[in-house]
Scaffold this active site. Structure first.
Site, PDB file in Angstrom:
ATOM      1  N   LYS A 101       0.858  -1.189   0.000  1.00 57.03           N
ATOM      2  CA  LYS A 101       0.000   0.000   0.000  1.00 57.03           C
ATOM      3  C   LYS A 101       0.890   1.235   0.000  1.00 57.03           C
ATOM      4  CE  LYS A 101      -4.417  -0.275   0.673  1.00 57.03           C
ATOM      5  NZ  LYS A 101      -5.322  -0.836  -0.360  1.00 57.03           N
ATOM      6  N   THR A 150      -3.252  -5.835   0.483  1.00 53.19           N
ATOM      7  CA  THR A 150      -2.710  -4.479   0.718  1.00 53.19           C
ATOM      8  C   THR A 150      -3.576  -3.750   1.746  1.00 53.19           C
ATOM      9  OG1 THR A 150      -3.984  -3.441  -1.075  1.00 53.19           O
ATOM     10  CG2 THR A 150      -1.819  -4.384  -1.634  1.00 53.19           C
ATOM     11  N   ARG A 168      26.741  35.483  -8.114  1.00 57.97           N
ATOM     12  CA  ARG A 168      25.459  35.036  -8.683  1.00 57.97           C
ATOM     13  C   ARG A 168      24.511  34.599  -7.573  1.00 57.97           C
ATOM     14  NH1 ARG A 168      26.407  28.847 -11.165  1.00 57.97           N
ATOM     15  NH2 ARG A 168      27.023  27.929  -9.155  1.00 57.97           N
ATOM     16  N   GLN A 203      28.884  21.786  -6.824  1.00 59.65           N
ATOM     17  CA  GLN A 203      29.646  20.567  -6.558  1.00 59.65           C
ATOM     18  C   GLN A 203      30.488  20.691  -5.285  1.00 59.65           C
ATOM     19  OE1 GLN A 203      29.153  21.915  -9.534  1.00 59.65           O
ATOM     20  NE2 GLN A 203      29.299  20.441 -11.222  1.00 59.65           N
ATOM     21  N   HIS A 235      18.095  28.341 -11.892  1.00 57.82           N
ATOM     22  CA  HIS A 235      18.739  29.540 -12.437  1.00 57.82           C
ATOM     23  C   HIS A 235      17.840  30.774 -12.376  1.00 57.82           C
ATOM     24  CE1 HIS A 235      21.741  26.716 -13.760  1.00 57.82           C
ATOM     25  NE2 HIS A 235      20.875  26.070 -14.512  1.00 57.82           N
TER      26      HIS A 235
HETATM   27  O1  LIG Z   1      27.565  25.291  -9.776  1.00 59.97           O
HETATM   28  C1  LIG Z   1      27.476  25.030 -10.982  1.00 59.97           C
HETATM   29  N1  LIG Z   1      27.943  23.844 -11.434  1.00 59.97           N
HETATM   30  C2  LIG Z   1      27.891  23.478 -12.738  1.00 59.97           C
HETATM   31  O2  LIG Z   1      28.325  22.387 -13.102  1.00 59.97           O
HETATM   32  C3  LIG Z   1      27.318  24.428 -13.659  1.00 59.97           C
HETATM   33  N2  LIG Z   1      27.100  24.415 -15.001  1.00 59.97           N
HETATM   34  N3  LIG Z   1      26.525  25.581 -15.334  1.00 59.97           N
HETATM   35  N4  LIG Z   1      26.360  26.342 -14.219  1.00 59.97           N
HETATM   36  C4  LIG Z   1      26.837  25.636 -13.157  1.00 59.97           C
HETATM   37  N5  LIG Z   1      26.926  25.939 -11.836  1.00 59.97           N
END
Ligand SMILES: O=c1[nH]c(=O)c2nn[nH]c2[nH]1
Length: 295
Positions: free
Chosen positions: A10, A57, A176, A228, A256
């Protein structure tokens, strides 16, 4: 043809449980959505219409409520372990239970600076989740998560030095907006029994608080060179804090916000350092994932 895999149960079982503290008159509430899928010697229900092996279920749904009555629903890791183990204890032909618990937020309302004894509000769509696999073969495997914690920083994020070639149009930036919906997970060491989950059960709330605080603090304070690198720092810190966690993962959309050139209108400056008005994008979005283990 042969049955290659099978699990059933379920989904979307909504559960609410209230705890009433008689001494203080304070009430606490938990609301969750549960999915419970069973595996085992159930092949003949698929291949030969043999329903004798089927725990309906509907009965699984009933069990979710009964186990919520019998056991604590917090931490969700403990509830999931109890629920999963029940099916192995009760039905010899069931060999694994796959459970997902999604806990929704009911945050206590502060009235005139005082926590109200029985009133709460939904502060965001963020959820605390647990995925448990309770099996005869491996024991109790728990994966905890934070999902849907939307965060944004208006500066303190850069992205430059990336590959530039005939496919590249993205400009480099040293300043940014960074906006994402946090999906963080942490996998626990395997627990042999529910008793082992119960021993040191405070580890689960402590890890959740640590993961959430580390995520927010690192997100805010890191001069981010990329999604990353920032998410990797979060993973390192959580691993450091939670000794029984083996792997930490993040999956972060890069949502973005595009600059809007308004210079066509009376020469308005609205790009680069003069950018104030942006166009938030629904998509496409970056999607950055990682899993970090102990070295
Ligand atoms: O932080 C980011 N990692 C990316 O791999 C990436 N690619 N475009 N903008 C990005 N900004």
């Amino acid at each position: 043809a042969r049955l290659a895999a099978a699990r059933y149960g379920k989904d979307n079982v909504r559960v609410y449980k209230v705890h009433k503290d008689e001494a203080t008159g304070t009430q606490s509430v938990t609301e969750m959505t549960v999915c419970c899928l069973l595996e085992g010697q159930i092949e003949t229900s698929y291949t030969e219409a043999d329903n004798s092996v089927v725990v309906a279920t509907d009965s699984i749904k009933n069990t979710i409520y009964i186990k919520a009555k019998e056991h604590p629903v917090n931490p969700p890791e403990l509830y999931a372990a109890h629920l999963g183990q029940h099916f192995l204890d009760k039905y010899p032909h069931i060999n694994a239970a796959n459970i997902k618990v999604i806990v929704h937020r009911w945050t206590r309302i502060n009235i005139d600076g005082k926590p109200h004894p029985h009133s709460f509000y939904r502060d965001g769509n963020e959820t605390r989740n647990v995925e448990a696999r309770v099996s005869r073969e491996a024991g109790i495997e728990l994966k905890s998560a934070i999902q849907g914690l939307s965060v944004l920083k208006s500066t303190g994020s850069a992205f430059h030095g990336f590959v530039r070639d005939e496919y590249t149009t993205l400009g480099e930036t040293w300043d940014r907006i960074l906006s994402t919906d946090v999906d963080a997970t942490w996998n626990w060491k395997t627990f042999a029994t529910v008793t082992d989950v119960e021993k040191g059960v405070e580890r689960f709330d402590q890890a959740f608080e640590a993961a959430r605080n580390i995520t927010l603090k690192t997100f805010a304070e890191d001069e981010s060179a990329s999604v990353q690198n920032t998410m990797y720092k979060m993973c390192e810190e959580i691993l450091e804090k939670a000794a029984e966690v083996e792997v930490v993962g993040y999956s972060l959309p890069n949502k973005h916000y595009f600059e809007i050139d308004l210079s066509w209108h009376k020469g308005y400056k609205n790009t680069g350092k003069d950018a104030e008005v942006y166009a938030p994008q629904s998509g496409p979005n970056g999607l950055i994932k990682c899993e970090v283990a102990r070295s």
